[in-house]
Design an enzyme around this catalytic site. Structure first.
Site, PDB file in Angstrom:
ATOM      1  N   SER A   1     -33.958   2.792 -22.870  1.00 12.39           N
ATOM      2  CA  SER A   1     -34.055   1.343 -23.112  1.00 12.39           C
ATOM      3  C   SER A   1     -32.897   0.960 -24.019  1.00 12.39           C
ATOM      4  O   SER A   1     -32.456   1.767 -24.836  1.00 12.39           O
ATOM      5  CB  SER A   1     -35.363   1.005 -23.817  1.00 12.39           C
ATOM      6  OG  SER A   1     -35.272   1.317 -25.205  1.00 12.39           O
ATOM      7  N   ASP A   2     -32.397  -0.249 -23.914  1.00 12.50           N
ATOM      8  CA  ASP A   2     -31.485  -0.725 -24.943  1.00 12.50           C
ATOM      9  C   ASP A   2     -32.261  -0.702 -26.267  1.00 12.50           C
ATOM     10  O   ASP A   2     -33.495  -0.605 -26.272  1.00 12.50           O
ATOM     11  CB  ASP A   2     -30.969  -2.142 -24.615  1.00 12.50           C
ATOM     12  CG  ASP A   2     -29.624  -2.413 -25.278  1.00 12.50           C
ATOM     13  OD1 ASP A   2     -29.317  -1.768 -26.310  1.00 12.50           O
ATOM     14  OD2 ASP A   2     -28.868  -3.266 -24.784  1.00 12.50           O
ATOM     15  N   CYS A   3     -31.551  -0.757 -27.389  1.00 10.98           N
ATOM     16  CA  CYS A   3     -32.229  -0.445 -28.653  1.00 10.98           C
ATOM     17  C   CYS A   3     -33.310  -1.457 -28.996  1.00 10.98           C
ATOM     18  O   CYS A   3     -33.048  -2.653 -29.085  1.00 10.98           O
ATOM     19  CB  CYS A   3     -31.206  -0.257 -29.752  1.00 10.98           C
ATOM     20  SG  CYS A   3     -30.272   1.253 -29.385  1.00 10.98           S
TER      21      CYS A   3
END
Ligand code: NAG
Ligand code: NAG
Ligand code: NAG
Ligand code: NAG
Ligand code: NAG
Ligand code: NAG
Length: 771
Positions: A291-293
């Site tokens: 996932s993106d952060c």
């Protein structure tokens, strides 16, 4: 078998003797228990090893592995791993697994920011950059200065709107360019061959991001965390998805990142259709999805898509996300299990993918520095002469000459007795490397480089930085400009104008820059030279039409060798050939909302459309634009006037004959598509006066633009070096299924019957598609 094992044992020093800087590793052959673990057995298939490993973990241990900071599982000899490292255009800072360069290795080669690399239109360079990045990554890992080999690059979202702060990280606005860049950079990083026969052991792991339709940071009250990108099936299929498809299918990427923004109301990190059905099943993606952060938390707290944190975790794990950048999934998985929202099998699936990648990186084969393939890559490979030369070569090939009246450029050294270097971007080394950078091997600003050419070089910044609203000293600049033979101005943007989390509102040069330029130009003895350092485009219409501004050069953020590259171009040691990888729009373009994801124009609402494929309004400079010190001509050599679809098998012909005016690609089939391929040859001649390198861009257009057909579409490109007076043939492999097809409003690929036009510069010829 026994002999091999013996050899390994001999080569393996006892842990006491091992250097303290060795990277952490599993499956130490000197540890007797590791011999009993199937996951340590290099002879077994990856799948079996990963399965064995996962099967040995308790559920508590499994949950700890679901974040980017994965702790050690000491009882099995598995060290901690950090999934997050960065390497956008060279091994970078940033990310919890990244190096801070405080060990033996203090820097890494800093290639130009990707947008300038795009301007080379040279696929071989893109591969070589990837190769160099992969090698330096291994070297830094081997020296114990990195805690992971999974790099979250490349950024392959389409540069859709000129205001986008992260557009600089991409190779531009064109889907084909971005697709090729994605595949070649990834192959280079991972140790695959240029042609794409992938290797069993990954040199380093690359990651296609941000999947998908992510290209807005913060515009008005809309942020990337709250944005719902509304995308049509047609735009998705022919604009937003192609780079990801290519990154996976042609690049064999071992990582993907799902984006923050929603796409048509669904957060990508929670979208089973996107992550599992499309990426894994259709494209055969083999690797891990991150996932993106904090993007799982974003599903709950920003999109309000889930009711509880456990629901957000369930969406992500069931969609096919494997690891969360952040600790949210680690924190809420136990309660999600308890509440029956996920099962242990969901976690096993994710872990299987995660450990498969770590095994493919050779991290479960004993000490990787002694592992034959990449273990011997040492610190001498970082900032090597070869890599530094490559950084210079890319900058040289990327720089775009936008205006050159009166053949002002190139400057001739003997004729320049004094030079003024003016502007806020002239003497800033940090600016050259853009964002997502590491410490470069060298720091030479454009000012310093020019001082090496002309002894009497006088410098005035004119204002404090690119914002150009502090320390404004136009008077001083004017005074110096009027006293010298030639003036070079360095203006444009910097990371305070465009970056992650910061989109622009204006395309104009910031602050007093325009004032500075025109004031200086007015008093200079000769027309001045304007060098623009920026990633996104700027509206410099005033400079285009001002006769006192003789030349305009765009150098992106040209990386560690950028200062030297600019000087070489200005003094004619290199003949510029770069072409703009994006449309330069006028300021007026900012009247359209940045949130409108439509690529196609809408005459009913006055929406002008986006990129060279659909936008028909005025441009400051168009896509593909770029001058040279030479003159080139282009001619098609082979002219295949007709394309007969009946070269394909009988059964297929009957089947597709039902469509009246087009053929569905899905019905033609791969074999038939293969048979339709033909070569198109273009003769390019350099009429002089200098040798030079020229990208050749092959476009296709349709007879009209109804039903969302693009005005034209890039279908091939390559870069050719020609001596003055030399000619060469550039051959393109044209695949009609890929290159002649267009996408219908329903998102289906079809080939029209009838006319198609292939175009190179001023040349064009017609190909008719018939039964
Ligand atoms: C954002 O601003 C626009 C225009 O000012 C407004 O119409 C919209 O409701 C706002 N959206 C949110 C989520 O506040
Ligand atoms: C989500 O919910 C929060 C409060 O829980 C609210 O502040 C926010 O505006 C909501 N966001 C959206 C996009 O509906
Ligand atoms: C997860 O839990 C840890 C420890 O309590 C806490 O520090 C961290 O902020 C939590 N993370 C999230 C995203 O809630
Ligand atoms: C200068 O402009 C920047 C925007 O580019 C702005 O953030 C800053 O506040 C301005 N500074 C001054 C002193 O006006
Ligand atoms: C290039 O060709 C054009 C058109 O033939 C001509 O006008 C121009 O002078 C040429 N430029 C150079 C540098 O030879
Ligand atoms: C546009 O071109 C397509 C494909 O050649 C053709 O089928 C169609 O009739 C044309 N439409 C118009 C309005 O000319």
């Amino acid at each position: 078998m026994r002999e091999t094992f013996l050899l390994l044992s001999l080569l393996t020093l006892s842990p006491l003797l091992a250097l303290s800087s060795d990277p952490p590793f599993s499956c130490d052959p000197s540890d007797p228990s590791s011999r009993n673990y199937a996951f340590c057995n290099v002879k077994l298939p990856i799948e079996q090893r990963a399965q064995d490993l996962v099967s040995r973990l308790t559920v508590e241990e499994k949950i700890t592995q679901l974040g980017d900071v994965a702790p050690a599982i000491s009882r099995l000899g598995i060290p901690a791993y950090k999934w997050w490292s960065e390497a956008l255009h060279g091994v970078a800072y940033g990310g919890r697994g990244s190096t801070n360069y405080d060990g033996k290795i203090k820097s890494a080669t800093s290639f130009p920011q990707v947008i300038l690399t795009g301007a080379t239109f040279n696929p071989l360079l893109w591969y070589k950059i990837g190769e160099a990045v992969g090698t330096e990554a291994r070297a830094i890992y081997n020296s114990g200065q990195l805690q992971g080999l999974t790099f979250w690059a490349p950024n392959i979202n389409i540069f859709r709107d000129p205001r986008w702060g992260r557009g600089q990280e991409t190779p531009g606005e064109d889907p084909l360019t971005t697709s090729k860049y994605a595949a070649l950079f990834v192959r280079g990083v991972q140790g695959d061959s240029y042609q794409g026969r992938h290797v069993p052991v990954l040199k380093a792991s690359a990651c296609c991001k941000h999947f998908t339709a992510y290209d807005l940071e913060r515009w008005g009250n809309v942020t990337r965390f709250t944005f719902n990108a509304v995308v049509t099936a047609q735009d998705l299929e022919d604009t937003y998805q192609p780079p990801f498809k290519s990154c996976v299918e042609d690049g064999h990427a071992s990582g993907m990142m799902c984006a923050y923004n929603e796409v048509n109301g669904v957060p990508p990190c929670g979208d089973y259709n996107l992550l599992t059905k499309l990426a894994r099943q259709e494209w055969k993606f083999y690797g891990y999805i991150v996932s993106d952060c904090d993007a799982v938390e974003v599903i709950q707290d920003f999109h309000n898509y889930s009711k509880t944190p456990e629901d957000a975790v369930a969406y992500a794990l069931k969609a096919g996300m494997d690891v969360n950048c952040g600790s949210y999934v680690q924190n809420y998985s136990a309660s999600a299990l308890q509440q029956g929202k996920i099962t242990e099998a969901d976690i096993n699936r994710a872990l299987h993918n995660l450990f498969s990648v770590r095994i493919r990186l050779g991290l479960f084969n004993g000490n990787p520095t002694r592992y034959k393939k990449y273990g011997s890559i040492g610190p001498d490979q970082v900032c090597s002469k070869e890599h530094q030369n490559l950084a210079l070569e890319v900058a040289l090939q990327g720089i775009v000459l936008l205006k050159n009246n009166y053949n002002l450029l190139p400057l001739s050294k003997p004729q320049v007795s004094s030079l003024a270097v003016i502007g806020p971007n002239a003497n800033n080394a940090e600016l050259l490397v853009g964002n997502y950078h590491g410490p470069p091997c060298i720091n030479i600003t454009p000012l310093q480089a020019l001082q090496g050419y002309i002894k009497d070089t006088r410098y005035v910044a004119g204002c404090g930085d690119a914002a150009c609203n502090t320390s404004v000293t136009i008077d001083q600049a004017v005074q110096v400009a009027s006293s010298v033979d030639y003036v070079v101005l360095f203006v444009g943007l910097d990371q305070n104008q465009e970056r992650e989390d910061l989109d622009r509102y204006s395309l104009l040069l910031p602050g007093a820059q325009k004032d500075l330029i025109t004031s200086v130009a007015k008093v200079a003895k000769k027309p001045v030279i304007l060098v623009l350092l920026c990633g996104g485009p700027v509206d410099v219409s005033f400079a285009k039409s001002d006769p006192k501004i003789g030349a305009i050069v765009w150098a992106g953020y040209p990386g560690q060798a950028g200062g030297s590259a600019i000087a070489q171009v200005l003094f004619g040691e290199h003949n510029p050939g770069g072409k703009l990888p994006l449309t330069w729009y006028p300021q007026d373009y900012t009247r359209i909302p940045m949130t409108d994801m439509n690529m196609r124009a809408n005459p009913a609402t006055g929406y002008p459309g986006r990129t060279y494929r659909f936008y028909k309004g005025e441009t400051v400079f168009p896509f593909g634009y770029g001058l040279s010190y030479s003159n080139y001509s282009h001619k098609f050599v082979s002219k295949t006037g007709k394309l007969y679809m009946n070269t394909i098998t009988n059964t297929q012909r009957t089947k597709i004959a039902h469509n009246n005016d087009h053929y569905h690609i899905s019905e033609i089939g791969l074999d038939a598509c293969e048979k339709l391929k033909f070569p198109a040859t273009v003769r390019v001649e350099n009429h002089g006066p200098m040798e030079g390198r020229q990208p050749v861009l092959l476009f296709l257009r349709w007879p009209n633009e109804t039903n969302g057909r693009p005005a034209k579409q890039l279908i091939g490109f390559d870069s050719v070096h020609l001596k003055a007076g030399e000619a060469a043939h550039v051959e393109f492999a044209v695949s009609p299924c890929e290159h002649f097809s267009r996408v219908t409003e329903e998102g289906k690929r079809v080939i029209d019957k009838g006319s198609h036009f292939m175009m190179v510069e001023e040349e064009e010829f017609e190909i008719s598609v018939m039964d």
